[in-house]
Design a protein around this motif. Structure first.
Motif, PDB file in Angstrom:
ATOM      1  N   SER A 102       2.745   9.322  -6.026  1.00 49.06           N
ATOM      2  CA  SER A 102       3.185  10.868  -5.280  1.00 49.06           C
ATOM      3  C   SER A 102       3.923  11.126  -6.257  1.00 49.06           C
ATOM      4  O   SER A 102       3.917  12.524  -6.756  1.00 49.06           O
ATOM      5  CB  SER A 102       3.840  11.198  -4.063  1.00 49.06           C
ATOM      6  OG  SER A 102       4.516  10.110  -4.008  1.00 49.06           O
TER       7      SER A 102
ATOM      8  N   LEU B 292      -6.687   5.843  -5.267  1.00 46.60           N
ATOM      9  CA  LEU B 292      -5.911   6.900  -6.337  1.00 46.60           C
ATOM     10  C   LEU B 292      -5.880   6.865  -7.516  1.00 46.60           C
ATOM     11  O   LEU B 292      -5.556   8.198  -7.819  1.00 46.60           O
ATOM     12  CB  LEU B 292      -4.270   5.608  -5.790  1.00 46.60           C
ATOM     13  CG  LEU B 292      -3.728   6.341  -4.203  1.00 46.60           C
ATOM     14  CD1 LEU B 292      -2.716   5.501  -4.299  1.00 46.60           C
ATOM     15  CD2 LEU B 292      -3.493   7.235  -3.715  1.00 46.60           C
TER      16      LEU B 292
ATOM     17  N   ARG C 208       1.255   4.290  -2.796  1.00 46.95           N
ATOM     18  CA  ARG C 208       0.506   5.914  -2.573  1.00 46.95           C
ATOM     19  C   ARG C 208       1.741   6.527  -3.095  1.00 46.95           C
ATOM     20  O   ARG C 208       2.195   7.176  -3.443  1.00 46.95           O
ATOM     21  CB  ARG C 208       0.393   5.856  -1.625  1.00 46.95           C
ATOM     22  CG  ARG C 208      -0.819   5.583  -0.642  1.00 46.95           C
ATOM     23  CD  ARG C 208      -1.015   5.828   0.798  1.00 46.95           C
ATOM     24  NE  ARG C 208      -2.388   4.954   1.576  1.00 46.95           N
ATOM     25  CZ  ARG C 208      -2.670   4.007   1.570  1.00 46.95           C
ATOM     26  NH1 ARG C 208      -1.510   3.572   2.538  1.00 46.95           N
ATOM     27  NH2 ARG C 208      -4.139   4.043   1.748  1.00 46.95           N
TER      28      ARG C 208
ATOM     29  N   GLU D 153       1.232  -0.858   0.027  1.00 43.89           N
ATOM     30  CA  GLU D 153       0.109   0.152  -0.264  1.00 43.89           C
ATOM     31  C   GLU D 153       0.751   1.192   0.353  1.00 43.89           C
ATOM     32  O   GLU D 153       0.438   2.479  -1.049  1.00 43.89           O
ATOM     33  CB  GLU D 153      -1.218  -0.294   1.400  1.00 43.89           C
ATOM     34  CG  GLU D 153      -2.053  -1.802   0.900  1.00 43.89           C
ATOM     35  CD  GLU D 153      -2.918  -0.516   2.300  1.00 43.89           C
ATOM     36  OE1 GLU D 153      -2.999  -0.254   3.324  1.00 43.89           O
ATOM     37  OE2 GLU D 153      -3.743  -1.670   2.222  1.00 43.89           O
TER      38      GLU D 153
END
Length: 129
Positions: A82, A119, A78, A74
């Motif tokens: 980004s 996301l 993430r 996870e």
């Protein structure tokens, strides 16, 4: 003194983790080490570790189905999201799509897929703005 030494030690640990990422990521307990490093490393070290995971075919999906490894997966997703160019996020999406049947059969895998979908939805929404 102490803050610089702490940053130096963290960097050394991240470099070691990068070398042994395949072994650590594929190990049930090692996934906890990777997850902790991803949470506490500097942003540049986080990107480096996330890229190291993505560079090992199948590792992200393997970690995603493990109790401790799914936290690391996870975090990788993430972090990849980004990164500005989107290449690492695309790679994470591709790797998880390849293993989606296996991931859907695992409660930990489903958790990682849920993060990925959130996301993806957020990035699609922001692209429309």
């Amino acid at each position: 003194g102490a803050v610089v030494a702490t940053a130096t030690h963290r960097r050394r640990l991240v470099l070691l983790l990068q070398v042994y990422i395949l072994e650590l990521g594929a190990d049930e307990k090692g996934g906890a080490v990777v997850a902790t490093a991803l949470l506490h490393a500097s942003p540049s070290d986080q990107r480096m570790l996330a890229s190291a995971v993505l560079a090992r075919p199948g590792l992200l999906a393997t970690m995603s189905c493990m109790r401790h490894g799914h936290f690391a997966s996870e975090a990788v997703v993430r972090i990849a999201c980004s990164i500005g160019d989107g290449g690492d996020f695309q790679e994470a999406c591709r790797q998880l799509a390849e293993g989606s049947a296996h991931l859907e059969a695992s409660r930990f895998g489903r958790s990682v897929l849920s993060v990925l979908r959130q996301l993806q939805s957020a990035s699609t929404s922001s692209a429309l703005l």
